[in-house]
Scaffold this motif. Sequence first.
Motif, PDB file in Angstrom:
ATOM      1  N   ARG A   7     -27.079  32.628  76.864  1.00 39.93           N
ATOM      2  CA  ARG A   7     -26.557  32.275  78.056  1.00 39.93           C
ATOM      3  C   ARG A   7     -25.951  33.614  78.960  1.00 39.93           C
ATOM      4  O   ARG A   7     -25.829  33.576  80.013  1.00 39.93           O
ATOM      5  CB  ARG A   7     -25.430  31.193  77.727  1.00 39.93           C
ATOM      6  CG  ARG A   7     -25.841  29.939  77.350  1.00 39.93           C
ATOM      7  CD  ARG A   7     -24.886  28.764  77.017  1.00 39.93           C
ATOM      8  NE  ARG A   7     -25.407  27.672  76.712  1.00 39.93           N
ATOM      9  CZ  ARG A   7     -25.665  26.415  77.555  1.00 39.93           C
ATOM     10  NH1 ARG A   7     -25.127  26.767  78.745  1.00 39.93           N
ATOM     11  NH2 ARG A   7     -26.058  25.430  77.120  1.00 39.93           N
ATOM     12  N   HIS A   8     -25.407  34.401  77.903  1.00 40.42           N
ATOM     13  CA  HIS A   8     -25.054  35.713  78.659  1.00 40.42           C
ATOM     14  C   HIS A   8     -26.104  36.380  79.535  1.00 40.42           C
ATOM     15  O   HIS A   8     -25.896  36.950  80.591  1.00 40.42           O
ATOM     16  CB  HIS A   8     -24.316  36.577  77.625  1.00 40.42           C
ATOM     17  CG  HIS A   8     -23.862  37.799  78.142  1.00 40.42           C
ATOM     18  ND1 HIS A   8     -22.571  37.845  78.937  1.00 40.42           N
ATOM     19  CD2 HIS A   8     -24.354  39.268  78.064  1.00 40.42           C
ATOM     20  CE1 HIS A   8     -22.542  39.146  79.258  1.00 40.42           C
ATOM     21  NE2 HIS A   8     -23.452  39.980  78.816  1.00 40.42           N
ATOM     22  N   ALA A   9     -27.334  36.383  79.018  1.00 39.17           N
ATOM     23  CA  ALA A   9     -28.255  37.195  79.381  1.00 39.17           C
ATOM     24  C   ALA A   9     -28.963  36.497  80.812  1.00 39.17           C
ATOM     25  O   ALA A   9     -29.517  37.281  81.416  1.00 39.17           O
ATOM     26  CB  ALA A   9     -29.616  37.234  78.426  1.00 39.17           C
ATOM     27  N   ILE A  10     -28.848  35.314  80.954  1.00 38.64           N
ATOM     28  CA  ILE A  10     -29.398  34.668  81.978  1.00 38.64           C
ATOM     29  C   ILE A  10     -28.269  34.211  83.122  1.00 38.64           C
ATOM     30  O   ILE A  10     -28.372  33.309  84.018  1.00 38.64           O
ATOM     31  CB  ILE A  10     -30.105  33.452  81.761  1.00 38.64           C
ATOM     32  CG1 ILE A  10     -29.245  32.433  81.226  1.00 38.64           C
ATOM     33  CG2 ILE A  10     -31.564  33.821  81.009  1.00 38.64           C
ATOM     34  CD1 ILE A  10     -30.105  30.975  80.824  1.00 38.64           C
ATOM     35  N   GLU A  11     -27.001  34.872  82.865  1.00 43.62           N
ATOM     36  CA  GLU A  11     -25.822  34.769  83.878  1.00 43.62           C
ATOM     37  C   GLU A  11     -26.533  35.111  85.120  1.00 43.62           C
ATOM     38  O   GLU A  11     -25.610  34.660  86.231  1.00 43.62           O
ATOM     39  CB  GLU A  11     -24.831  35.716  83.633  1.00 43.62           C
ATOM     40  CG  GLU A  11     -23.540  35.072  83.140  1.00 43.62           C
ATOM     41  CD  GLU A  11     -22.623  36.250  82.741  1.00 43.62           C
ATOM     42  OE1 GLU A  11     -21.485  35.781  82.433  1.00 43.62           O
ATOM     43  OE2 GLU A  11     -22.822  37.284  82.334  1.00 43.62           O
ATOM     44  N   GLY A  12     -27.288  36.084  85.298  1.00 45.34           N
ATOM     45  CA  GLY A  12     -27.622  36.515  86.735  1.00 45.34           C
ATOM     46  C   GLY A  12     -29.014  35.579  87.197  1.00 45.34           C
ATOM     47  O   GLY A  12     -29.506  36.003  88.402  1.00 45.34           O
ATOM     48  N   ASN A  13     -28.960  34.616  86.848  1.00 48.91           N
ATOM     49  CA  ASN A  13     -29.993  33.503  87.217  1.00 48.91           C
ATOM     50  C   ASN A  13     -29.346  32.154  87.383  1.00 48.91           C
ATOM     51  O   ASN A  13     -29.082  31.444  86.481  1.00 48.91           O
ATOM     52  CB  ASN A  13     -31.218  33.630  86.375  1.00 48.91           C
ATOM     53  CG  ASN A  13     -31.995  34.738  86.273  1.00 48.91           C
ATOM     54  OD1 ASN A  13     -31.633  35.650  85.430  1.00 48.91           O
ATOM     55  ND2 ASN A  13     -33.053  34.802  86.833  1.00 48.91           N
ATOM     56  N   LEU A  14     -29.300  31.645  88.617  1.00 52.37           N
ATOM     57  CA  LEU A  14     -28.738  30.359  88.829  1.00 52.37           C
ATOM     58  C   LEU A  14     -29.748  29.195  88.817  1.00 52.37           C
ATOM     59  O   LEU A  14     -30.927  29.324  89.368  1.00 52.37           O
ATOM     60  CB  LEU A  14     -27.933  30.384  90.046  1.00 52.37           C
ATOM     61  CG  LEU A  14     -26.719  31.338  90.021  1.00 52.37           C
ATOM     62  CD1 LEU A  14     -26.268  31.153  91.490  1.00 52.37           C
ATOM     63  CD2 LEU A  14     -25.780  31.025  88.970  1.00 52.37           C
TER      64      LEU A  14
END
Lengths: 283, 784, 153
Positions: free
Chosen positions: C127-134
């Motif tokens: 979840r942290h790693a895909i913070e930059g993908n909405l």
Amino acid sequence: MIPASFDYVRAKSLRDALNAIGTDGTKVLAGGHSLIPMMRFRLAQPGRLLDIGQLAELKGIDLKGRGARIGAGTSYRELLDSPELAERYPLIAEATRGIGDVQVRNRGTIGGGLAHADPASDMPAVMLALGATFNLRSKGGKRSVAAADFFTGAFTTALASDELLIDIALPAPPKKAGMAYASFEQKASGYAIAAAAAVVTKSRKTITGVTLALTGVGDRAYLADASGAVGSHGDDAALEAAVANVTKGIDVNGDIHASVEYRSHLARVVARRAIALALSRAG
Amino acid sequence: MATLFGSGIKRREDPRLITGSGTFTDDIKLPGLTFAAMVRSPYAHATIRKIDTAAAAQAPGVIAVITGKDIAGKVGPVPCAFNVPNCDLKLPPHPALATNKVRYVGDAVAMIVATSRAAARDAVDLVDVDYDPLPATVDPEKAVQPGTAQLHDEVPGNVAFTWHVAGGDADQAFAQAAVKVSLRIVQQRLLPTAMEPRSAVASYNKATGQLTLWATSQNPHIHRFLTSVTLGLPEHKIRVISPDVGGGFGSKIPGYADEFLVAYAAMTLGRSVKWTEDRSENYTVTTHGRDHVEYVEMCGTGDGTITGLRTKIHAGLGAYASTAAPGVPTILHGLMYSGAYTIPNVKGTVIGAYTNTTPVDAYRGAGRPEATYLIERLVDCYARRIGMDPALVRRKNLIPADKMPYTVATGITYDSGDYHAALDKAMELIDYRGFRERQEKARKDGHYLGIGVSSYTEICGLGPSQVAGQIGFGGGLYESAIVRVYPTGMVRAYIGTRPHGQGEETTFAQIVADEFGVPIENVEIVAGDTESTPQGWGTYGSRTTAVGGAALKNAAVKVKEKAKKLAAHLLEANEADLEWHDGKFQVKGSPAQAKAFGELALMANVAWNMPAGMEPGLEASAFFDPTNFVFPYGTHIATVDVDLETGEVTVLRYVCVDDCGPHINPMIVEGQVHGGVIQGVGEALQEIAVYSDDGQLMTGTMMDYAVPKASQMPTIESHFTYTPTPVNPLGVKGIGEAGTIGSVPCIVNAVVDALAPLGITHIDKPLTPARVWAAIQQAKGGAR
Amino acid sequence: MKRSIALSVNGVSHSVEVEPRALLAQVLRDDLNLTGTHIGCDTSQCGACTIHLNGRATKSCTVLAVQAEGAEITTIEGLAKNGALHPLQNAFWEKHGLQCGFCTPGMIMSAADLLASNGSPSDEQIRHAIEGNLCRCTGYQNIVAAIKSAASA
């Protein structure tokens, strides 16, 4: 969202870059993750971009001796990929993990972010707490500026128009110091509403030193006085009292995300939490 | 052969989407393509003194600069297609390009067409518009007060409509009630934020007079209809293609000025034209959702029987009435005032207001989340007032299963359901009683935990067309499908709806493959192109499967009936002696005498030996117009932890039990719930569109509008009960919006429950840390 | 104003004429026809435009094409090798990790960066790693499940 037209020059060497910088309308482009979004909104319309992103001279982490030297062109990702740096300055790793997102950390550089001087960015507070010195260079010469003197306002620094931030020198951290970063983020942008970097030393159970820096609160990151904690055992009441005045003299921001009152409150909360966490890691 | 209905098979839309091979509107490339960009007002309210386009027209690459004067009499006003009756609805003209006055930030005043995106964008800065700013009004409650800025000459007091709903005798119920609770609720404005921005590409053949319009549309047939009306172009000369669509959530239902202008430019310039909005343009121009200021009250007995509900709602419409806007806070909202309960007396007044803001239209749930939210907040307030557990109040007032179908106070009839079963199951799954005990202990340690319940029912599967006519919807609400079987037995099914992420290319193929006993690989579902698909009304209101799926099922049944007749002829048997077994029609008791579906497909298509009077070919079309809406329902329960120091809310667990009838594809149903719930959690905790008093959108980018991120959202424990509806042959209800409808109140109820010991009874959503903290400070008397 | 640059994309060298202001995302889409890379915002938040630049997830809407000259670029179109889907592509399909599919290419490219440095991430790390993908459709739950399953594939 298309930037206005500009000319583009890619510097092939540091000398090349220093010769080109300072000419009218030239902006320095490192990772571009602060500048390009502003250009897309045409809030920045430089006539020329000087790309220093490929300069090997500006990259790298040197951990010789007990301090460190970090090239301005080192990406956040490269900071995180250095276990040695994290070992010596865990504060850097802790704060960097929360900068932007993976993609931003892959491209964004420490020097680019510091030179951009966003009032809510994380790294300026970290640099202040660690007592960093910024080494600047122009065609005419070089000089060093302490982090405490570097940030002069929102998006403004001590950098002259013909100067480039070359690297960052970090002194050896105090022996057995504990460090911590506590941030309260704005949910959309991820920028800090208020964040605190703390470096704490102790002797037996007593706090012997606290360096505290805050960001997101005013127009720039700043060193705050938390010396009231020295001599205490770091219990809640003592820390509460020590951080009571951390926004004193600061023109605290109020915006749609946090009122002046709430942000001031959060500044005290993150300050206390950072000190407490740093204390738990000290010794 | 095992049935595909009920099987969670992998989606057939995915191979193209996971490899980057999808085709979204902005991906369309045409020879000689030109690019459009809009010049938009930076003011919320201003008169236009002058528009000087000379510099822009001479800029490199610019082909045309088009203003409102140029399109006068050629591009009609942007239509509103939901003319809600009996409410004095005023629909002032909505010019595609403003000429005299702009009424919101983003209102278009000119369009540039140029040879590249960059040239078009550069020229936008060269159009010199002389504005005379006027005072603005942005709040739907304040906008209708005397002395406020006036948007439209035709709309005194900015009152777009005053709509009433009533059932039973609410005033009497309140007069006699032992207990009354009331709230002022603000249901904040939201930005739908489909990940794909809107886009349109138009191409026109002057010789044939044929217009082709690719558009990000949830309903291409409606877009064809509206384009025809707006441009005065015969409908049969217009082909609208909605290719892959990257989410809509209601925001891609309306007809917008942009698409009409792009079509107009293609027709007049003889060049194909593309326009794609930026995200910041999307936030200022593409429709918003919600925007209510509400005064609501509930009354009941001292021992937990709810007897009445009254509302007065100020609903913001924005500067103009968007395509479906008037129907959202009225029909889709007020008719649901009994919620999932037997509330016998309801009364509501909805005042629609024009404000100097972006038009508001349907957004996931459209009216029903607002209704559910106010009811569920009131139930909690009422329960607290009488000292009864909110879950028990719900249990006491839910419509009992043995009363189904049940006609509520507003006159609509809920189709089916066991509401208590869903509540009980959710309470058991979350260990409701156990949590109450832990909550008690935690409070003693200074931890503020809360639990919130929301029992909802919603109206969807829109709906009977006759009702559409009665409620002023400017179209039908049936759906249609064509099922075409090729000589080799392969099947194509053409549908009038336009799924855009909901997975009907898969679930619909499951329906058809089951009917014909063929592998799903033999079935292709076609949607989105008005040239090939039959008339339909689109994908919204959780209607695609309940209405479109039913049409498809009926078309497939027709095909099969014809195949059976042909089989009887070929087998020289009586139709009554045939049975369907494993993909074949066979003679009862003589299974060797059989005709497989593929064989019949071939024989029907070559037509060598048809029964007398039977037409060649094997295809059928069907229109399905339901007799009623469908009413999915369920109970959602969340537990939260509130950090008193910062106001931060952490969702600990999220359990939902939804009932949307039987599942064609359980994996897809659960995915719809996940997405819907998280959209609701976003609404409850962090999403809000903020306007300054002078009408500037302060949350105009993703830097300020908090679309939920993975790291901010909880994991959902999704469960179901399964009660079919009698309304359609599949027994299915909708599930696209239920998650959003159920989740918003349950999160807010949980947070208020956590803070109840401080005397807090309500906090307006979104429950951002700043708001929660402020409420805590206020409850503590301002002392820190 | 336009200049000719060489871009290496999915192992193929291309020569394109671009203005310095052309964003890499736009050049990939408009000039190289690699329309799997999407553009969903203008502030570097949404991540729909995520590609790999020298193996690292990068928002191609925040990189000028001229900056990318000399770098190795991989887009979603280059992820499948020899006709076989990448394990992440399979996992997204298997776990219903997409609905409208608009954010999916960028999401997969970010996930690939994560898995390159962390072979068995926890839910929280994912979840942290895909913070930059909405993503606005899935509620992220099945995306997390897909990435987790690809990690163990």
